[in-house]
Every structure is written in C-alpha cells, then in structure tokens.
Design a protein around this motif. Structure first.
Motif, PDB file in Angstrom:
ATOM      1  N   ARG A  73       1.025  -1.333   0.118  1.00 51.75           N
ATOM      2  CA  ARG A  73       0.097   0.024   0.041  1.00 51.75           C
ATOM      3  C   ARG A  73       0.997   1.171  -0.178  1.00 51.75           C
ATOM      4  O   ARG A  73       0.492   2.282  -0.426  1.00 51.75           O
ATOM      5  CB  ARG A  73      -0.848  -0.023   1.262  1.00 51.75           C
ATOM      6  CG  ARG A  73      -1.893  -0.903   1.202  1.00 51.75           C
ATOM      7  CD  ARG A  73      -3.129  -0.780   2.176  1.00 51.75           C
ATOM      8  NE  ARG A  73      -2.685  -1.292   3.507  1.00 51.75           N
ATOM      9  CZ  ARG A  73      -2.967  -2.653   3.913  1.00 51.75           C
ATOM     10  NH1 ARG A  73      -3.614  -3.471   3.280  1.00 51.75           N
ATOM     11  NH2 ARG A  73      -2.585  -2.868   5.191  1.00 51.75           N
ATOM     12  N   PHE A 125     -14.910   4.800   1.076  1.00 49.82           N
ATOM     13  CA  PHE A 125     -14.451   3.743   0.506  1.00 49.82           C
ATOM     14  C   PHE A 125     -14.496   2.515   1.531  1.00 49.82           C
ATOM     15  O   PHE A 125     -14.223   1.367   1.108  1.00 49.82           O
ATOM     16  CB  PHE A 125     -12.981   3.919   0.166  1.00 49.82           C
ATOM     17  CG  PHE A 125     -12.544   5.173  -0.809  1.00 49.82           C
ATOM     18  CD1 PHE A 125     -12.771   4.959  -1.890  1.00 49.82           C
ATOM     19  CD2 PHE A 125     -12.129   6.498  -0.276  1.00 49.82           C
ATOM     20  CE1 PHE A 125     -12.408   5.823  -2.813  1.00 49.82           C
ATOM     21  CE2 PHE A 125     -11.916   7.355  -1.079  1.00 49.82           C
ATOM     22  CZ  PHE A 125     -12.112   6.967  -2.473  1.00 49.82           C
ATOM     23  N   THR A 129      -8.280  -1.548   1.493  1.00 52.64           N
ATOM     24  CA  THR A 129      -7.026  -1.138   0.947  1.00 52.64           C
ATOM     25  C   THR A 129      -7.543   0.374   0.273  1.00 52.64           C
ATOM     26  O   THR A 129      -6.676   1.360   0.308  1.00 52.64           O
ATOM     27  CB  THR A 129      -6.782  -2.072  -0.083  1.00 52.64           C
ATOM     28  OG1 THR A 129      -6.197  -3.286   0.693  1.00 52.64           O
ATOM     29  CG2 THR A 129      -5.560  -1.398  -0.793  1.00 52.64           C
ATOM     30  N   PRO A 130      -8.700   0.428  -0.396  1.00 54.48           N
ATOM     31  CA  PRO A 130      -8.678   1.766  -1.147  1.00 54.48           C
ATOM     32  C   PRO A 130      -9.049   2.852  -0.180  1.00 54.48           C
ATOM     33  O   PRO A 130      -8.394   3.814  -0.547  1.00 54.48           O
ATOM     34  CB  PRO A 130     -10.160   1.545  -1.800  1.00 54.48           C
ATOM     35  CG  PRO A 130     -10.437  -0.040  -1.768  1.00 54.48           C
ATOM     36  CD  PRO A 130      -9.690  -0.649  -0.613  1.00 54.48           C
ATOM     37  N   ALA A 134      -6.416   6.080  -0.621  1.00 50.10           N
ATOM     38  CA  ALA A 134      -6.748   7.417  -0.650  1.00 50.10           C
ATOM     39  C   ALA A 134      -6.304   8.146   0.303  1.00 50.10           C
ATOM     40  O   ALA A 134      -5.761   9.371   0.005  1.00 50.10           O
ATOM     41  CB  ALA A 134      -8.461   7.344  -0.538  1.00 50.10           C
TER      42      ALA A 134
END
Length: 263
Positions: A73, A125, A129-130, A134
């Motif tokens: 990430r 989100f 992970t999103p 972000a």
C-alpha cells in the motif's frame, strides 16, 4: 571541492551505538514497565517478523500478513501520488492561466491535515485498501505537486528560447528542457513525500484496517504487549531510514549531471 576521508563517513554514525548503549543502561536501571531496553525490543522484533525460514528470507507468517500488505500500500499510494503530482504540477507551472485558477485550491487542499479527512475516506471507501490508498495519496501528493509546479514555472527563459530557435516540438521541449530543468525541485518534493507516505500508511491502518503494521501496533497496545509495541516503532524508524537511503541513491544516480554541473 574537498574530498572526505574514507574514515569520515563511518564516523558520522558513532552517535547511534552510543545512544543505543545509553538507552539500554538507562532503561535497565530505571526498570520502567513501559520503556523496555533495546535488547528486549530487538528480541521481540526478531521473534515477530524475522525468525521465519530461510527460503522466505527469514520472514515469519506475521511478517507476510503485516509487512508485505503495508509496504504494498505504501509504494502503490506513493507511486500514484508522485505520478499525479508531477503531471499536474508541471501543467500548472507552465500555464499561467491554469495556475491562477487552480493554485488557491491547491493551497487550500494542502492546508487541510490529511488525518482530518480519514472519516470522509471511511464513508467513501469503507474499511480496506481503497481507503488506505486514498489517505496515502492525499497526504503525499502536495509536496510533489507544489515542488513540480515551482520547478516547471522557473525554468530559465534562455533554455525555452533556445528550444524555440531549434524549433523543438512541445513534447521535445517538455522532455529535453522543462523536466530536466525542474528535476532538482521535483526530486526535493519526492524525497519529502517518502516520509509522508510512511506516516499516512500507519495513520490509515490505525483507523481502519484488519492487517498491516499499524493494525499490529494497535493489537499490541490492546494486549499490553509493550515490547511488541516498541518493536513496531523501531521497525518504522528502520523503514524510514532504508527508504530515505534508497531514494537518495536513486536521486544521486539520476541527478548526477546536475551535481556535476553544480560542483
């Protein structure tokens, strides 16, 4: 330009072992429950993440479950932010009209602490992970964007006029004049963004994640596993040093022409 002696570079690091020894002696004499000695922290760090099999580069199951997703990430968010920041920054730096319209919004956006937008990213989100990507992208993009914009804006006019004399196309002017001239400023922003990416990775994982280094730190805190909590802190410091050292090596390689001209 004076050259450094071969002994000068290693001599710069002598405060580190002195500080570790002082830390060890002070914590052992104080016997404070919340401040374990470095030897105990190192043992816990090895046990948690680096006592695995040789074929897996000594990584344990916890390391695979925590370190690898966090690093993935971190690099993904940093890469997206850097690409977007350089592209937008160069475009804004070379267009006075576009810069006049957008620059106030840029300064407003960079003034908002990224941590305050974590609830917004959670709503948009959800946990996962999103949301973490972000958060990293938002926290990292500003120094890259602003330095790229400043570097592209202050390209020497003689370089631009020379390109016009030789009738270079817009793409050639961008790749052969503007980007090389702005590269030192751009790399300064990229270097700042590396440490910010590490910070935002941890903050996002502390707020909403079921895996990762930040989640492991929260878990250690909830279980009162003080050595594990300090092991995470030490690991983050080592990661920061490793990332900064690697980036400086790449910067020296890619900007060697600039350093040679400056020297």
């Amino acid at each position: 330009m004076t050259r450094r002696s071969p002994w000068q570079r290693p001599a710069r690091y002598w405060p580190l072992p002195v500080a570790v020894i002082a830390w060890e002696l002070a914590t052992r004499s104080a016997q404070a429950a919340y401040f374990p000695p470095p030897s105990r922290i190192a043992a816990r760090l090895h046990e948690m993440w680096f006592s695995g099999p040789l074929w897996r580069m000594f990584l344990t199951d916890e390391a695979v479950a925590d370190l690898l997703p966090s690093l993935g990430r971190l690099f993904a968010g940093w890469g997206i932010a850097c690409a977007a920041g350089v592209l937008a920054g160069v475009a804004l730096g070379r267009s006075y009209l576009l810069s006049a319209l957008v620059e106030p919004l840029v300064h407003f956006g960079r003034s908002v602490p990224p941590a305050t937008l974590l609830p917004v990213f959670l709503l948009l989100f959800k946990i996962g992970t999103p949301m973490e990507l972000a958060s990293i992208v938002y926290g990292v993009i500003w120094p890259v964007l602003i330095n790229s914009m400043d570097g592209a804006r202050h390209v020497d006019l003689q370089y631009i006029e020379t390109g016009a004399v030789y009738r270079l196309s817009a793409w050639q002017r961008l790749t052969r004049i503007i980007l090389p001239a702005a590269a030192p400023k751009i790399f300064a922003g990229l270097r700042l963004s590396v440490s910010l990416a590490l910070i935002m990775m941890i903050i996002s994982e502390l707020v909403g994640s079921s895996e990762g280094i930040g989640h492991r730190m929260l878990e250690a805190q909830s279980q009162f596993d003080i050595p594990a909590m300090w092991a995470v802190i030490v690991l983050l410091g080592l990661l920061g040093i490793a990332l900064n050292t690697a980036f400086l090596g790449v910067e020296r390689l890619l900007l060697s022409w600039h350093r040679g001209a400056r020297g």
